[in-house]
Every structure is written in structure tokens, then in C-alpha cells.
Design a protein around this motif. Structure first.
Motif, mmCIF file in Angstrom:
data_model
loop_
_atom_site.group_PDB
_atom_site.id
_atom_site.type_symbol
_atom_site.label_atom_id
_atom_site.label_comp_id
_atom_site.label_asym_id
_atom_site.label_seq_id
_atom_site.Cartn_x
_atom_site.Cartn_y
_atom_site.Cartn_z
ATOM 1 N N THR A 115 -3.441 1.737 2.771
ATOM 2 C CA THR A 115 -3.177 1.583 1.240
ATOM 3 C C THR A 115 -3.101 -0.039 1.030
ATOM 4 O O THR A 115 -3.312 -0.661 1.889
ATOM 5 C CB THR A 115 -2.080 2.317 0.589
ATOM 6 O OG1 THR A 115 -1.958 2.136 -0.824
ATOM 7 C CG2 THR A 115 -0.620 1.876 1.190
ATOM 8 N N GLU B 197 -3.958 -7.668 -16.268
ATOM 9 C CA GLU B 197 -2.959 -7.017 -15.606
ATOM 10 C C GLU B 197 -2.470 -6.187 -16.259
ATOM 11 O O GLU B 197 -2.136 -6.160 -17.503
ATOM 12 C CB GLU B 197 -1.938 -8.071 -15.004
ATOM 13 C CG GLU B 197 -2.242 -9.001 -14.048
ATOM 14 C CD GLU B 197 -2.145 -8.880 -12.929
ATOM 15 O OE1 GLU B 197 -1.826 -7.609 -12.382
ATOM 16 O OE2 GLU B 197 -2.500 -9.581 -11.752
ATOM 17 N N THR C 213 2.397 -2.742 -9.501
ATOM 18 C CA THR C 213 3.464 -3.102 -8.575
ATOM 19 C C THR C 213 4.697 -2.848 -9.177
ATOM 20 O O THR C 213 5.835 -2.461 -8.644
ATOM 21 C CB THR C 213 3.112 -4.513 -8.106
ATOM 22 O OG1 THR C 213 1.896 -4.495 -7.504
ATOM 23 C CG2 THR C 213 4.405 -5.142 -7.171
ATOM 24 N N LYS D 165 -9.834 -2.473 -10.920
ATOM 25 C CA LYS D 165 -9.684 -0.732 -11.249
ATOM 26 C C LYS D 165 -10.506 -0.280 -12.333
ATOM 27 O O LYS D 165 -11.172 -1.240 -13.022
ATOM 28 C CB LYS D 165 -8.146 -0.562 -11.567
ATOM 29 C CG LYS D 165 -7.152 -1.119 -10.742
ATOM 30 C CD LYS D 165 -7.271 -0.696 -9.250
ATOM 31 C CE LYS D 165 -6.164 -0.910 -8.382
ATOM 32 N NZ LYS D 165 -6.025 -2.158 -7.842
ATOM 33 N N HIS E 88 -5.486 -3.572 -13.132
ATOM 34 C CA HIS E 88 -5.989 -4.777 -12.568
ATOM 35 C C HIS E 88 -7.554 -4.670 -12.715
ATOM 36 O O HIS E 88 -8.017 -3.691 -12.675
ATOM 37 C CB HIS E 88 -5.411 -4.811 -11.244
ATOM 38 C CG HIS E 88 -5.918 -5.896 -10.361
ATOM 39 N ND1 HIS E 88 -7.147 -6.102 -9.860
ATOM 40 C CD2 HIS E 88 -5.265 -7.346 -9.924
ATOM 41 C CE1 HIS E 88 -7.343 -7.476 -9.366
ATOM 42 N NE2 HIS E 88 -6.263 -7.717 -9.257
ATOM 43 N N SER F 280 2.143 -0.080 -2.394
ATOM 44 C CA SER F 280 2.598 1.320 -2.194
ATOM 45 C C SER F 280 3.894 1.400 -1.267
ATOM 46 O O SER F 280 4.600 2.295 -1.708
ATOM 47 C CB SER F 280 1.610 2.160 -1.507
ATOM 48 O OG SER F 280 0.312 1.920 -2.092
ATOM 49 N N ASN G 3 2.306 -4.327 -14.488
ATOM 50 C CA ASN G 3 1.226 -4.015 -13.361
ATOM 51 C C ASN G 3 1.813 -3.017 -12.693
ATOM 52 O O ASN G 3 2.896 -2.433 -12.840
ATOM 53 C CB ASN G 3 0.702 -5.051 -12.657
ATOM 54 C CG ASN G 3 2.224 -5.739 -11.687
ATOM 55 O OD1 ASN G 3 3.159 -5.142 -11.540
ATOM 56 N ND2 ASN G 3 2.257 -7.290 -11.719
ATOM 57 N N HIS H 160 -5.675 4.199 -7.790
ATOM 58 C CA HIS H 160 -7.424 4.217 -7.617
ATOM 59 C C HIS H 160 -7.991 5.339 -8.247
ATOM 60 O O HIS H 160 -9.045 5.557 -8.192
ATOM 61 C CB HIS H 160 -7.714 4.317 -6.098
ATOM 62 C CG HIS H 160 -7.410 3.225 -5.315
ATOM 63 N ND1 HIS H 160 -7.485 2.930 -4.105
ATOM 64 C CD2 HIS H 160 -6.563 1.972 -5.676
ATOM 65 C CE1 HIS H 160 -7.079 1.973 -3.641
ATOM 66 N NE2 HIS H 160 -6.488 1.284 -4.732
ATOM 67 N N LEU I 1 5.419 0.796 -9.593
ATOM 68 C CA LEU I 1 6.094 1.509 -8.296
ATOM 69 C C LEU I 1 7.512 1.094 -8.001
ATOM 70 O O LEU I 1 8.360 1.988 -7.750
ATOM 71 C CB LEU I 1 5.040 0.840 -7.156
ATOM 72 C CG LEU I 1 3.723 1.834 -7.198
ATOM 73 C CD1 LEU I 1 2.762 0.871 -6.147
ATOM 74 C CD2 LEU I 1 3.746 3.096 -6.647
ATOM 75 N N ASP J 179 1.129 7.479 -6.095
ATOM 76 C CA ASP J 179 0.433 6.089 -6.217
ATOM 77 C C ASP J 179 -1.143 6.544 -6.705
ATOM 78 O O ASP J 179 -2.153 6.721 -5.866
ATOM 79 C CB ASP J 179 0.302 5.148 -5.050
ATOM 80 C CG ASP J 179 -0.204 3.776 -5.426
ATOM 81 O OD1 ASP J 179 -1.108 3.703 -6.389
ATOM 82 O OD2 ASP J 179 0.090 2.955 -4.583
HETATM 83 C C1 LIG Z 1 -3.219 1.746 -4.048
HETATM 84 C C2 LIG Z 1 -2.545 0.493 -4.951
HETATM 85 N N1 LIG Z 1 -1.483 0.848 -5.197
HETATM 86 C C3 LIG Z 1 -0.658 -0.245 -6.247
HETATM 87 C C4 LIG Z 1 -1.622 -1.271 -6.628
HETATM 88 C C5 LIG Z 1 -0.989 -2.420 -7.222
HETATM 89 O O1 LIG Z 1 -1.407 -2.650 -8.479
HETATM 90 P P1 LIG Z 1 -1.358 -3.847 -9.543
HETATM 91 O O2 LIG Z 1 -2.242 -4.804 -9.233
HETATM 92 O O3 LIG Z 1 -1.510 -3.333 -10.737
HETATM 93 O O4 LIG Z 1 0.129 -4.353 -9.317
HETATM 94 C C6 LIG Z 1 -2.938 -1.547 -6.059
HETATM 95 C C7 LIG Z 1 -3.626 -2.710 -6.516
HETATM 96 O O5 LIG Z 1 -4.598 -3.296 -5.788
HETATM 97 C C8 LIG Z 1 -3.259 -0.677 -5.294
HETATM 98 O O6 LIG Z 1 -4.619 -0.714 -4.634
#
Ligand SMILES: Cc1ncc(COP(=O)(O)O)c(C=O)c1O
Length: 213
Positions: free
Chosen positions: A83, A201, A59, A195, A192, A87, A57, A162, A62, A159
């Protein structure tokens, strides 16, 4: 659900998606199989980056990005206060400190001016990186951030969760797709279900190491 309910998110799963999943379930590899490499190659080509690495994912994407850029405990990184938590949390996962610069009053994106002010209010080396967010699909114009980052020896993780397909036009009149890595070190995407592309995921890290600088 009544007809007036606005859903948090709703994925569109078509028959060819279902067929592709069944084909994979009946094939040899359930993880790290040829479909992953195919997705990475096609996604990199679409975004216009040299490399793409699929992760579980965004998260994690990042988190791995800041680790790959060498973030150490106690080091400081700037991001936007508007955000999703990931992030900023990625910096905390690595033991770093999150600092927020303000947003731009018209775009609600991380303000270049506010980021510059914050950086210049501290001694050189105080910050290690910047994480701008293409919030709600509105692309950050990264050219100014890349210049600022170069001046202060900072890295940039975009990031772009979106914003697959979003772009800005740079000063050379070139279309720069979000997360393509031309003005950032690494761009991160999420798959996700809320998105643009839903994998249940999923995430992707793209880069080509600021090729325009
Ligand atoms: C701006 C932003 N960064 C990171 C994420 C994390 O994404 P993921 O749910 O794939 O871990 C999201 C998820 O909503 C997000 O909106």
C-alpha cells in the motif's frame, strides 16, 4: 514529455472546473464555505454512506479516523504491506504499532486468512483494529473482515483511496460500494491528483458505523 512516457498521473481540468474555482474565489468563503458542504453531501450520496467529512488529504483522514476510534499509544493495528505509506503511518502518528498480515497471492489485497491467523496467534485484546486497503481500485470483500472484527472486538478503517465507485457483492447479493461504511467503521478517500477525483489535495472520511452487522 515524449509520446512514450507514462505519466505518474495527469488530472483532467475542464472549463467548468475552472469556472467553478473562479466562482468560489469571487465568493465570500475560501474555506469551509457552501461548496465544501455540497461536496460532502454529494459524495456521501454517491458512495452510499450517511456521513462524509472533507479533510485536507487522506493522510489526515486516516490519522483522524484512528484517533476518532480511540487508538492509544502502544496499541496494535493490522494492515497490508502492499500500500501507500499513509495506510500504516496513521497508526504511528497516534503512537500505535503497525503489524502486517500477508496479502492474498491472487488479489494482492490483505488476506483475510492471514489476518485471522495473526489475530488468533495472540491473546484477545492484543490488536485494536484492521486497515484493509482497496489497492489499485480492487475492492476488499469486507464482509469476512467485519465478521472477524466483530468476533475480536476490533474496529475497521477501510482505506478506499484508490476505489471511489468500486464495489463488491456481499452474501445477501447486495452491491457494497467501497468506503460506504456498511462493513467498516470509517472509509477514507483521497483527492490527490493521481486519484479519480482531483482537488489538488483533498480527502474524505465516510461512515455509517457498520450498519449491516
Ligand atoms: C492507499 C493510499 N492511502 C492513502 C493515501 C494518502 O492520500 P493523500 O495523498 O490524499 O494524503 C494514498 C495516496 O497515494 C494512497 O495511495
Amino acid at each position: 514529455m515524449t509520446k512514450h512516457t507514462i505519466p505518474y498521473g495527469r488530472q483532467a481540468i475542464l472549463q467548468d472546473d475552472i469556472d467553478a474555482v473562479i466562482e468560489t474565489l469571487q465568493a465570500d468563503f475560501l474555506t469551509q464555505g457552501p461548496k465544501v458542504a455540497e461536496f460532502e453531501e454529494k459524495f456521501a450520496a454517491y458512495i452510499g454512506s450517511k456521513y462524509a467529512v472533507a479533510v485536507n488529504n487522506a493522510t489526515s483522514g486516516l490519522h483522524i479516523a484512528v484517533l476518532a476510534l480511540g487508538l492509544q499509544e502502544g496499541e496494535r493495528v493490522i494492515t497490508t504491506p502492499i500500500t501507500f505509506a499513509a495506510s500504516a503511518n496513521c497508526v504511528r502518528y497516534a503512537g500505535g504499532e503497525v503489524w502486517f498480515a500477508d496479502i492474498d497471492k491472487d488479489t494482492y489485497l490483505l488476506s483475510l486468512e492471514s489476518t485471522r491467523k495473526l489475530i488468533e496467534s495472540k491473546p484477545k485484546g492484543f490488536f485494536k483494529g484492521i486497515i484493509p486497503v482497496d489497492f489499485a481500485g480492487l475492492p476488499v470483500n469486507l464482509e469476512g473482515f467485519a465478521k472477524l472484527a466483530k468476533e475480536h472486538d476490533l474496529w475497521i478503517v477501510e482505506d478506499a483511496c484508490h476505489a471511489p465507485g468500486g464495489y463488491f457483492i456481499d452474501s445477501k447479493n447486495k452491491k457494497q460500494k467501497c468506503g460506504n461504511g456498511n462493513y467498516a467503521d470509517i472509509g477514507i478517500f483521497s483527492f490527490h491528483p493521481v486519484k479519480h477525483i482531483a482537488c489538488g489535495e483533498g480527502g474524505m472520511g465516510n461512515n455509517q458505523f457498520r450498519s449491516y452487522l
